[in-house]
Design an enzyme around this catalytic site. Structure first.
Site, PDB file in Angstrom:
ATOM      1  CD  GLU A  90      37.454  34.872 -33.435  1.00  0.00           C
ATOM      2  OE1 GLU A  90      37.325  34.121 -34.431  1.00  0.00           O
ATOM      3  OE2 GLU A  90      38.504  34.948 -32.757  1.00  0.00           O
ATOM      4  CD  GLU A  95      43.238  35.901 -29.862  1.00  0.00           C
ATOM      5  OE1 GLU A  95      43.166  34.760 -30.342  1.00  0.00           O
ATOM      6  OE2 GLU A  95      42.789  36.906 -30.451  1.00  0.00           O
TER       7      GLU A  95
END
Length: 282
Positions: A90, A95
């Site tokens: 990932e 974020e």
């Protein structure tokens, strides 16, 4: 992958509820969290998550947005992920949660020392200033469902996330995924976007030091990251934005209470993406 107090909508439902649409004035894409329905405390609110049809094994990924979801309980992200998490890896390009000031970039992998030392992925604890400008948050990329911090780098530019990003009229995030060299990430505030990016003829070699860099010398790129799809989403509360992070953020009440009041997503939190374009160069 994020979990939270949301129900991701189908394309038709998101469009009919006004949560996903193209602005006719500038052709930007708006992806929003429901701000009209009343749900129970700790319940689930409608939101949007979109994923690329194509999968990737490297390339240059450009994400241009003029606005991102902000405020208490929100957890917006732009990321890529492979199959059988965490084995396919990932890559979190954008974020953060709640009232976080700066962007957090993170890699997650499924290999550790028991898999073989030549398979692992780590981030160097010490680095020279010409490698990246961000601050190291973790050095071991190995992640599980119970321990998924990964190896993160925090951007030092307050224009890279939330209110600072939106007040700067947004900007561009770039991910260069190069199997031979490593993974590099840049953020450019709207006023600082390189001319070649504006012209959509990107030349990463001219962009200067990235905000984050994970070297192939300490991370096996080919074995840890493969067959990725791009994802843009917004969740609410969940494993990160909720729990201790919410209590420590200075947000009012509890995350469960925040979810219940629809007006929070227009006042306390403004939970929408305004995306100008996403491009991939290979």
């Amino acid at each position: 992958p994020p979990t939270g107090n949301v129900i991701y909508q189908s394309q038709s439902d998101a469009q009919s509820k006004g949560l996903a649409y193209v602005n006719a004035c500038d052709n930007s894409l708006v992806l929003a969290v429901d701000s009209t329905s009343t749900v129970a405390p700790g319940g689930q609110r409608a939101s949007v998550r979109i994923m690329s049809r194509q999968h990737y094994n490297g390339g240059l990924f450009i994400f241009d947005a003029s606005y991102m979801p902000v405020g208490c309980s929100t957890w917006p992200s732009f990321w890529t992920v492979g199959p059988s998490w965490p084995m396919g890896g990932e890559i979190d390009v954008v974020e953060g949660v709640n009232n976080q000031d700066t962007n957090q970039m993170t890699l997650h992998t499924g290999t550790n020392q028991t898999t073989g030392t030549n398979q692992t992925c780590t981030l160097r604890k010490t680095h020279s200033t010409n490698q990246f400008t961000g601050q190291i948050m973790g050095t071991d990329c190995y992640s599980t469902g119970q321990a998924d911090s990964g190896c993160g780098i925090e951007d030092t530019d307050t224009r890279s996330f939330a209110y600072g990003f939106n007040n700067a009229e947004g900007g561009v995030f770039a991910l260069l995924w190069d199997i031979s060299a490593g993974i590099s990430m840049w953020h450019f505030a709207r006023a600082d976007i390189p001319v070649d990016l504006i012209a959509q003829t990107p030349k990463p070699s001219t962009w200067g030091t990235p905000a984050g860099f994970w070297s192939s010398q300490t991370c096996n790129m080919m074995n840890n990251f493969y067959d990725h799809k791009m994802i843009i989403d917004t969740t609410i509360c969940g494993d990160w934005a909720g729990n201790n992070a919410y209590a420590q953020s200075g947000c009012p009440g509890t995350c469960s209470d925040m979810v219940a009041n629809a007006t929070n997503y227009l006042s306390v939190a403004d939970a929408k993406w305004i995306i100008n374009y996403v491009a991939v160069y290979q």
